[in-house]
Write a protein that holds these residues in place. Structure first.
Motif, PDB file in Angstrom:
ATOM      1  N   SER A  43       1.092 -17.555 -10.795  1.00  0.00           N
ATOM      2  CA  SER A  43       0.171 -18.141 -10.936  1.00  0.00           C
ATOM      3  C   SER A  43      -0.701 -17.817  -9.796  1.00  0.00           C
ATOM      4  O   SER A  43      -2.356 -18.096  -9.631  1.00  0.00           O
ATOM      5  CB  SER A  43       0.314 -19.608 -10.101  1.00  0.00           C
ATOM      6  N   LYS A  44      -0.014 -17.697  -8.772  1.00  0.00           N
ATOM      7  CA  LYS A  44      -1.720 -17.030  -7.627  1.00  0.00           C
ATOM      8  C   LYS A  44      -2.254 -15.374  -8.218  1.00  0.00           C
ATOM      9  O   LYS A  44      -3.815 -15.325  -7.473  1.00  0.00           O
ATOM     10  CB  LYS A  44      -0.206 -16.719  -5.881  1.00  0.00           C
ATOM     11  N   VAL A  45      -1.599 -14.856  -8.672  1.00  0.00           N
ATOM     12  CA  VAL A  45      -2.515 -13.270  -9.240  1.00  0.00           C
ATOM     13  C   VAL A  45      -2.668 -14.109  -9.674  1.00  0.00           C
ATOM     14  O   VAL A  45      -4.115 -13.364 -10.284  1.00  0.00           O
ATOM     15  CB  VAL A  45      -1.051 -12.355  -9.435  1.00  0.00           C
ATOM     16  N   LYS A  46      -2.650 -14.925 -10.735  1.00  0.00           N
ATOM     17  CA  LYS A  46      -3.680 -14.939 -11.647  1.00  0.00           C
ATOM     18  C   LYS A  46      -4.778 -16.044 -11.538  1.00  0.00           C
ATOM     19  O   LYS A  46      -6.282 -15.445 -11.771  1.00  0.00           O
ATOM     20  CB  LYS A  46      -3.097 -16.167 -12.934  1.00  0.00           C
ATOM     21  N   SER A  47      -4.906 -16.764 -10.448  1.00  0.00           N
ATOM     22  CA  SER A  47      -6.222 -17.253  -9.581  1.00  0.00           C
ATOM     23  C   SER A  47      -7.126 -16.185  -9.782  1.00  0.00           C
ATOM     24  O   SER A  47      -8.129 -15.839  -9.645  1.00  0.00           O
ATOM     25  CB  SER A  47      -5.670 -18.412  -8.634  1.00  0.00           C
ATOM     26  N   HIS A  49      -7.048 -12.800 -10.538  1.00  0.00           N
ATOM     27  CA  HIS A  49      -7.583 -11.818 -11.218  1.00  0.00           C
ATOM     28  C   HIS A  49      -8.632 -11.993 -11.991  1.00  0.00           C
ATOM     29  O   HIS A  49      -9.560 -12.027 -12.138  1.00  0.00           O
ATOM     30  CB  HIS A  49      -6.569 -11.782 -12.475  1.00  0.00           C
ATOM     31  N   ARG A  50      -9.045 -13.813 -12.012  1.00  0.00           N
ATOM     32  CA  ARG A  50      -9.880 -14.560 -12.066  1.00  0.00           C
ATOM     33  C   ARG A  50     -11.572 -13.654 -10.955  1.00  0.00           C
ATOM     34  O   ARG A  50     -12.775 -14.265 -12.126  1.00  0.00           O
ATOM     35  CB  ARG A  50     -10.499 -16.212 -12.297  1.00  0.00           C
ATOM     36  N   SER A  51     -11.486 -13.132 -10.048  1.00  0.00           N
ATOM     37  CA  SER A  51     -11.945 -12.736  -9.318  1.00  0.00           C
ATOM     38  C   SER A  51     -12.182 -11.681  -9.213  1.00  0.00           C
ATOM     39  O   SER A  51     -13.750 -11.010  -9.041  1.00  0.00           O
ATOM     40  CB  SER A  51     -12.078 -13.745  -8.130  1.00  0.00           C
ATOM     41  N   CYS A  52     -10.831 -10.909  -9.417  1.00  0.00           N
ATOM     42  CA  CYS A  52     -11.006  -9.493  -9.440  1.00  0.00           C
ATOM     43  C   CYS A  52     -10.896  -8.281 -10.393  1.00  0.00           C
ATOM     44  O   CYS A  52      -9.331  -8.944 -10.430  1.00  0.00           O
ATOM     45  CB  CYS A  52     -10.784  -9.208  -7.877  1.00  0.00           C
ATOM     46  N   ASN A  53     -11.340  -7.722 -11.643  1.00  0.00           N
ATOM     47  CA  ASN A  53     -10.098  -7.359 -12.696  1.00  0.00           C
ATOM     48  C   ASN A  53      -9.251  -6.499 -11.461  1.00  0.00           C
ATOM     49  O   ASN A  53      -8.427  -5.797 -12.618  1.00  0.00           O
ATOM     50  CB  ASN A  53     -11.163  -6.575 -13.274  1.00  0.00           C
ATOM     51  N   HIS A  54      -9.040  -5.786 -10.435  1.00  0.00           N
ATOM     52  CA  HIS A  54      -8.026  -4.896 -10.260  1.00  0.00           C
ATOM     53  C   HIS A  54      -7.225  -5.067  -9.770  1.00  0.00           C
ATOM     54  O   HIS A  54      -6.265  -4.643 -10.324  1.00  0.00           O
ATOM     55  CB  HIS A  54      -8.953  -4.183  -8.721  1.00  0.00           C
ATOM     56  N   VAL A  55      -6.956  -6.843 -10.504  1.00  0.00           N
ATOM     57  CA  VAL A  55      -5.493  -7.162 -10.222  1.00  0.00           C
ATOM     58  C   VAL A  55      -4.906  -7.042 -11.563  1.00  0.00           C
ATOM     59  O   VAL A  55      -3.970  -7.395 -11.605  1.00  0.00           O
ATOM     60  CB  VAL A  55      -4.836  -8.430  -9.570  1.00  0.00           C
ATOM     61  N   GLU A  56      -5.480  -6.930 -12.809  1.00  0.00           N
ATOM     62  CA  GLU A  56      -5.265  -6.503 -13.809  1.00  0.00           C
ATOM     63  C   GLU A  56      -3.253  -6.385 -14.246  1.00  0.00           C
ATOM     64  O   GLU A  56      -2.951  -6.961 -14.013  1.00  0.00           O
ATOM     65  CB  GLU A  56      -6.138  -6.639 -14.792  1.00  0.00           C
ATOM     66  N   LYS A  58      -1.532  -5.147 -11.679  1.00  0.00           N
ATOM     67  CA  LYS A  58      -0.969  -6.485 -11.339  1.00  0.00           C
ATOM     68  C   LYS A  58       0.172  -7.732 -11.847  1.00  0.00           C
ATOM     69  O   LYS A  58       1.143  -8.051 -12.364  1.00  0.00           O
ATOM     70  CB  LYS A  58      -0.883  -6.638 -10.073  1.00  0.00           C
ATOM     71  N   LEU A  59      -0.780  -8.213 -12.898  1.00  0.00           N
ATOM     72  CA  LEU A  59      -0.666  -9.787 -13.168  1.00  0.00           C
ATOM     73  C   LEU A  59      -0.095  -9.419 -14.226  1.00  0.00           C
ATOM     74  O   LEU A  59       1.314 -10.108 -14.977  1.00  0.00           O
ATOM     75  CB  LEU A  59      -2.190 -10.461 -13.733  1.00  0.00           C
ATOM     76  N   LEU A  60      -0.196  -8.196 -15.144  1.00  0.00           N
ATOM     77  CA  LEU A  60       0.311  -7.739 -16.582  1.00  0.00           C
ATOM     78  C   LEU A  60       2.108  -7.642 -16.322  1.00  0.00           C
ATOM     79  O   LEU A  60       3.036  -8.320 -17.155  1.00  0.00           O
ATOM     80  CB  LEU A  60      -0.202  -6.878 -17.034  1.00  0.00           C
ATOM     81  N   LEU A  61       2.278  -7.317 -15.142  1.00  0.00           N
ATOM     82  CA  LEU A  61       3.643  -6.179 -14.697  1.00  0.00           C
ATOM     83  C   LEU A  61       4.336  -8.220 -14.328  1.00  0.00           C
ATOM     84  O   LEU A  61       5.128  -7.946 -14.430  1.00  0.00           O
ATOM     85  CB  LEU A  61       3.216  -5.343 -13.870  1.00  0.00           C
ATOM     86  N   LEU A  62       3.389  -8.777 -13.505  1.00  0.00           N
ATOM     87  CA  LEU A  62       4.273  -9.992 -13.549  1.00  0.00           C
ATOM     88  C   LEU A  62       4.548 -10.552 -14.546  1.00  0.00           C
ATOM     89  O   LEU A  62       6.022 -11.476 -14.560  1.00  0.00           O
ATOM     90  CB  LEU A  62       3.732 -10.787 -12.179  1.00  0.00           C
ATOM     91  N   GLN A  63       3.661 -10.188 -15.267  1.00  0.00           N
ATOM     92  CA  GLN A  63       4.060 -11.686 -16.729  1.00  0.00           C
ATOM     93  C   GLN A  63       5.123 -10.840 -16.998  1.00  0.00           C
ATOM     94  O   GLN A  63       5.721 -10.951 -18.145  1.00  0.00           O
ATOM     95  CB  GLN A  63       2.614 -11.236 -17.130  1.00  0.00           C
TER      96      GLN A  63
END
Length: 165
Positions: A43-47, A49-56, A58-63
């Motif tokens: 949830s935290k990483v999703k939030s 991602h809205r501000s910075c595409n460089h965590v994309e 990381k978000l996808l791997l956590l998903q």
């Protein structure tokens, strides 16, 4: 810090790795609280991602780890593949290697061994490219990789050759 603000990169990595570990501990049978912890971090990483595409990636791997934990095979594989592509597209070869390694572990756990071995080989290549020779050697040993025939373990520098010996 409000959850929508971008934290320092150290915090991003801290939560990213903590989330991966939490999901993997859950899948190893160490308690439902690890699934909850992973979900909170997701949830935290999703939030972020809205501000910075460089965590994309990381978000996808956590998903992917989330879907793997929920036994959603197709969704997990799609997210692992998307994370690998995103890491590659952003030049994060070490995180591309991590995504391949996580995918390999997951595929091994659902007895898709030949696909898992391909993932471990690709993780090995990524770690070598990044210069993480010790990690590449660990992957090779842990998963019994024979990389001699594809030249992935033939370092071009003395340091690489010493690590891979």
């Amino acid at each position: 810090l409000p959850s929508t603000k971008m934290p320092k990169f150290q915090a991003i990595y801290y939560y990213f790795y903590k989330g991966i570990v939490a999901y993997q501990l859950f899948r190893e049978g160490n308690g439902a609280h690890f699934l909850e912890e992973g979900n909170e971090i997701l949830s935290k990483v999703k939030s972020w991602h809205r501000s910075c595409n460089h965590v994309e990636n990381k978000l996808l791997l956590l998903q992917a780890e989330y879907f793997a934990s929920k036994c959603k095979r197709n969704s997990a594989k799609e997210k692992y593949d998307a994370s690998i592509k995103s890491a590659r597209d952003h030049g994060f070869v070490h995180e591309q290697g991590l995504a391949y390694e996580c995918m390999g572990k997951y595929l091994s756990s659902i007895v898709e061994i030949s696909e898992a071995m391909q993932c471990f080989k690709k993780a090995h290549v990524c770690y070598m490219q990044w210069g993480a020779y010790g990690k590449a050697k660990q992957i090779k040993i842990d998963h019994g990789l024979d990389t001699d025939d594809d030249n992935t373990n033939k370092g071009t520098t003395k340091r690489e050759r010493d690590w891979m010996a």
